[in-house]
Structure formats: structure tokens, C-alpha cells
Design an enzyme around this catalytic site. Structure first.
Site, PDB file in Angstrom:
ATOM      1  N   SER A 266       4.317  -3.835 -14.435  1.00 32.89           N
ATOM      2  CA  SER A 266       4.268  -2.762 -13.445  1.00 32.89           C
ATOM      3  C   SER A 266       5.647  -2.568 -12.842  1.00 32.89           C
ATOM      4  CB  SER A 266       3.280  -3.106 -12.324  1.00 32.89           C
ATOM      5  OG  SER A 266       3.503  -2.237 -11.230  1.00 32.89           O
TER       6      SER A 266
ATOM      7  N   HIS B 189       4.631   0.268 -17.266  1.00 42.32           N
ATOM      8  CA  HIS B 189       3.615   0.923 -16.432  1.00 42.32           C
ATOM      9  C   HIS B 189       4.279   1.443 -15.157  1.00 42.32           C
ATOM     10  CE1 HIS B 189      -0.571   1.146 -14.781  1.00 42.32           C
ATOM     11  NE2 HIS B 189      -0.012   0.791 -13.645  1.00 42.32           N
TER      12      HIS B 189
ATOM     13  N   ASP C 267       3.855   3.208 -11.613  1.00 42.18           N
ATOM     14  CA  ASP C 267       2.873   3.467 -10.556  1.00 42.18           C
ATOM     15  C   ASP C 267       3.362   4.610  -9.677  1.00 42.18           C
ATOM     16  OD1 ASP C 267       0.727   1.522 -10.916  1.00 42.18           O
ATOM     17  OD2 ASP C 267       2.344   0.054 -10.716  1.00 42.18           O
TER      18      ASP C 267
ATOM     19  N   MET D  85       2.717   7.112  -6.693  1.00 47.89           N
ATOM     20  CA  MET D  85       1.908   7.150  -5.468  1.00 47.89           C
ATOM     21  C   MET D  85       2.391   8.270  -4.558  1.00 47.89           C
ATOM     22  SD  MET D  85       1.636   3.115  -4.626  1.00 47.89           S
ATOM     23  CE  MET D  85       1.286   1.903  -5.923  1.00 47.89           C
TER      24      MET D  85
ATOM     25  N   HIS E 121       0.695   5.888 -14.367  1.00 50.09           N
ATOM     26  CA  HIS E 121      -0.547   5.694 -13.607  1.00 50.09           C
ATOM     27  C   HIS E 121      -0.438   6.539 -12.341  1.00 50.09           C
ATOM     28  CE1 HIS E 121      -3.122   2.592 -11.119  1.00 50.09           C
ATOM     29  NE2 HIS E 121      -3.719   3.769 -11.253  1.00 50.09           N
TER      30      HIS E 121
ATOM     31  N   MET F  76      -1.517   7.729  -9.074  1.00 50.66           N
ATOM     32  CA  MET F  76      -2.363   7.519  -7.887  1.00 50.66           C
ATOM     33  C   MET F  76      -2.038   8.631  -6.906  1.00 50.66           C
ATOM     34  SD  MET F  76      -1.981   3.404  -7.829  1.00 50.66           S
ATOM     35  CE  MET F  76      -0.520   3.523  -8.872  1.00 50.66           C
TER      36      MET F  76
ATOM     37  N   MET G 149      -9.312  -0.713 -12.060  1.00 52.39           N
ATOM     38  CA  MET G 149      -8.509  -1.307 -10.989  1.00 52.39           C
ATOM     39  C   MET G 149      -9.178  -2.585 -10.499  1.00 52.39           C
ATOM     40  SD  MET G 149      -5.783   0.474 -10.563  1.00 52.39           S
ATOM     41  CE  MET G 149      -5.192  -0.538  -9.201  1.00 52.39           C
TER      42      MET G 149
ATOM     43  N   GLY H 126      -2.378   0.833  -4.335  1.00 48.74           N
ATOM     44  CA  GLY H 126      -1.403   1.149  -3.291  1.00 48.74           C
ATOM     45  C   GLY H 126      -0.262   0.148  -3.194  1.00 48.74           C
ATOM     46  N   PHE H 127      -0.560  -1.102  -3.523  1.00 49.20           N
ATOM     47  CA  PHE H 127       0.469  -2.124  -3.328  1.00 49.20           C
ATOM     48  C   PHE H 127       0.380  -3.191  -4.408  1.00 49.20           C
ATOM     49  CE2 PHE H 127      -0.662  -0.226   0.667  1.00 49.20           C
ATOM     50  CZ  PHE H 127       0.577   0.113   1.187  1.00 49.20           C
TER      51      PHE H 127
ATOM     52  N   GLY I 280       1.044  -7.225  -5.531  1.00 48.32           N
ATOM     53  CA  GLY I 280       0.943  -8.522  -4.873  1.00 48.32           C
ATOM     54  C   GLY I 280      -0.374  -8.799  -4.171  1.00 48.32           C
TER      55      GLY I 280
ATOM     56  N   ASP J 140      -5.652  -3.568 -14.037  1.00 46.62           N
ATOM     57  CA  ASP J 140      -4.451  -3.455 -13.202  1.00 46.62           C
ATOM     58  C   ASP J 140      -4.743  -3.967 -11.796  1.00 46.62           C
ATOM     59  OD1 ASP J 140      -2.096  -2.647 -11.978  1.00 46.62           O
ATOM     60  OD2 ASP J 140      -2.492  -0.497 -12.183  1.00 46.62           O
ATOM     61  N   GLY J 141      -3.963  -4.966 -11.380  1.00 47.90           N
ATOM     62  CA  GLY J 141      -4.047  -5.479 -10.011  1.00 47.90           C
ATOM     63  C   GLY J 141      -4.342  -6.967  -9.981  1.00 47.90           C
ATOM     64  N   GLY J 142      -3.359  -7.751  -9.572  1.00 50.36           N
ATOM     65  CA  GLY J 142      -3.569  -9.194  -9.426  1.00 50.36           C
ATOM     66  C   GLY J 142      -3.743  -9.930 -10.737  1.00 50.36           C
TER      67      GLY J 142
ATOM     68  N   GLY K 172       2.366  -6.982 -12.210  1.00 50.93           N
ATOM     69  CA  GLY K 172       3.556  -6.731 -11.400  1.00 50.93           C
ATOM     70  C   GLY K 172       4.153  -8.046 -10.962  1.00 50.93           C
ATOM     71  N   SER K 173       3.628  -8.580  -9.868  1.00 48.68           N
ATOM     72  CA  SER K 173       4.193  -9.839  -9.345  1.00 48.68           C
ATOM     73  C   SER K 173       4.080 -10.981 -10.340  1.00 48.68           C
ATOM     74  CB  SER K 173       3.539 -10.226  -8.022  1.00 48.68           C
ATOM     75  OG  SER K 173       2.497  -9.398  -7.680  1.00 48.68           O
TER      76      SER K 173
HETATM   77  C1  DX5 Z   1      -1.449  -1.078  -7.562  1.00 50.29           C
HETATM   78  C2  DX5 Z   1      -0.728  -0.774  -8.862  1.00 50.29           C
HETATM   79  C3  DX5 Z   1      -0.514  -1.971  -9.725  1.00 50.29           C
HETATM   80  C4  DX5 Z   1       0.170  -3.111  -9.051  1.00 50.29           C
HETATM   81  C5  DX5 Z   1       0.336  -4.277  -9.952  1.00 50.29           C
HETATM   82  O1  DX5 Z   1      -1.772   0.106  -6.934  1.00 50.29           O
HETATM   83  O2  DX5 Z   1      -1.461   0.163  -9.610  1.00 50.29           O
HETATM   84  O3  DX5 Z   1       0.129  -1.601 -10.926  1.00 50.29           O
HETATM   85  O4  DX5 Z   1       1.389  -2.752  -8.516  1.00 50.29           O
HETATM   86  O5  DX5 Z   1       0.979  -5.295  -9.247  1.00 50.29           O
HETATM   87  P1  DX5 Z   1       0.332  -6.745  -9.154  1.00 50.29           P
HETATM   88  O6  DX5 Z   1       0.226  -7.250 -10.553  1.00 50.29           O
HETATM   89  O7  DX5 Z   1       1.300  -7.510  -8.325  1.00 50.29           O
HETATM   90  O8  DX5 Z   1      -1.012  -6.608  -8.497  1.00 50.29           O
HETATM   91 ZN    ZN Z   2      -0.861   0.646 -11.726  1.00 52.44          ZN
END
Ligand code: DX5
Ligand code: ZN
Length: 228
Positions: free
Chosen positions: A6, A31, A33, A35, A64, A66, A135, A140-141, A143, A173-175, A195-196
């Protein structure tokens, strides 16, 4: 399993360097993101940023969106060089039409659903998309902590696509990180976004990506055996 870092977690002051390093580290996709501060409570970048680095890596570019009313922007992302364009089912009143439009633009359409949205909201679109994005955090964020309650949705969608004879990737996607990738892939994920899990890894991008591959499940759901 395909790995899509990400770019939300990239160093935006050195985006080209990160793109090149991720390609060298073994990423399959990138990927992005996007927003808008309305659909989610954060702002990132638009198509110009994706376009600026499109030539820096020979990878699949995954946008992606959003954003509210994604139909207003898919043309610009296609023009910028996105390969996959994902819109949220919650963000448009005309999902079928916007997905068809993405296909007409020569790009690969995908639909995403938030953790609170049931799989039934997108099942009727399985014949229209190349991918469904599940998701596993509220968008939105980066981490945030992985929401394990979405795992059954991954398997349900994977098997619904198989039942429909639709060739549809399931992306999560996410965590997603070394601790959660095993469960996500065991549930049937084809593409994982991280991402993280990649950018904050203590041993760097290549080690992070190698670890994700190593911890991915080897067994995926057997849809023909599941209870209906
Ligand atoms: C959240 C994003 C993700 C996110 C992934 O809205 O769509 O792509 O940033 O980051 P991690 O892997 O840290 O959750
Ligand atoms: Zn994403």
C-alpha cells in the site's frame, strides 16, 4: 498469492525511489489508496501522482478509490495508467454502470466492500468484475488492527465466484502482515494489500515480502465441501 504494498505508507517525498525499491524487492502490484475526505476521513492523492510514477515499475498498478461518486474519476485513473480500478459499493448509486465503464476504458474493474457491508451487496456483480476487495479495517488509515470477523466473507466470496463460474480475484486490505496473512490466505485471498506490514518491517521491503510469502497458507478453501 500476489502482494500489493500500500503506497499510503510510502515516503511521498521519495515516491519514485520507493516504487523502484518495491519492484526490486519482489512486489507483484502497487496499491494506491485514493481518499477524498468525504467517503473516508483522510485525504491522499489523485491520478496525477499515480501517473508520475507509472513508468518507474513494470508492475500492476492498482487504484483503490475511497471516494464518493467514483464515476467522476475513473476516466482520469484509466488515463493515468491504472490497471485495476476499484470502487466501493457504498460510494456509488450506480455500481454496475461504473464497473462497465471501467471495462470499456480497457481497464480491470473491481468492487470493494467495507467491513460492515455484507457479501450479498456485491454478489450480483461477480459477473462484472475481475476482483472483489474485502476491507479488513474501516478504510481511511494505515496501521489499524485487522478485523478477524471479516474472514468468513473472504471464503464466501471466493466460493460464490467459483459457483458462478466467474474468474474473480479476492483481495484483502487492512492490517495484513506476517501475523495475519496465514488466516487471510487460508480463507481464500488471492491478492493481499499490506502497508505497515511492509513499510514498517525492521528488515526492509524484501524481507517483509519474503516473510509474507513464507507465512501464506498452502491450503485454500475447498468450496465444493462447504455447507450451503
Ligand atoms: C486503508 C487502506 C489500506 C491501508 C493498508 O483505508 O485501504 O490500503 O492503508 O495499510 P495497513 O496494511 O497498514 O493496514
Ligand atoms: Zn487500500
Amino acid at each position: 498469492m500476489l502482494i500489493a504494498p500500500s503506497m499510503l505508507c510510502a515516503d511521498f517525498a521519495s515516491l519514485r525511489r520507493d516504487v523502484q525499491q518495491l519492484a526490486a524487492a519482489g512486489a507483484d502490484w502497487l496499491h494506491f489508496d485514493v481518499m477524498d475526505g468525504h467517503f473516508v476521513a483522510n485525504l491522499t492523492h489523485g491520478p496525477l501522482v499515480l501517473k508520475a510514477v507509472r513508468q518507474d515499475a513494470d508492475l500492476t498498478f492498482d487504484a483503490h478509490l475511497m471516494v464518493e461518486k467514483p464515476e467522476q474519476y475513473v476516466g482520469e485513473f484509466a488515463e493515468a495508467g491504472a490497471d485495476f480500478i476499484t470502487v466501493h459499493i457504498e460510494a456509488t448509486s450506480a455500481p454496475h454502470r461504473v464497473l462497465r465503464h471501467i471495462r470499456e476504458l480497457g481497464k480491470r474493474p473491481a468492487v470493494s466492500l467495507n467491513p460492515a457491508t455484507p457479501t450479498s451487496a456485491v454478489e450480483y456483480l461477480l459477473g462484472e468484475v475481475d476482483m472483489v476487495l474485502v476491507m479488513s479495517v474501516d478504510p481511511g488509515f494505515a496501521g489499524q488492527r485487522f478485523i478477524a470477523a471479516v474472514l468468513p466473507k473472504i471464503e464466501r466470496l471466493k466460493c460464490a465466484a467459483a459457483d458462478a463460474g466467474a474468474d474473480v480475484l479476492v483481495q484483502v486490505d487492512g492490517g495484513v502482515n506476517a501475523d495475519t496473512v496465514g488466516r487471510v490466505t487460508a480463507a481464500g485471498a488471492d491478492v493481499i494489500v499490506s502497508g505497515s506490514g511492509i513499510f514498517a518491517h525492521p528488515r526492509g521491503y524484501a524481507a517483509a515480502i519474503a516473510e509474507l510469502r513464507q507465512r501464506a497458507a498452502t491450503e485454500t478453501p475447498n468450496c465444493s465441501l462447504r455447507a450451503r
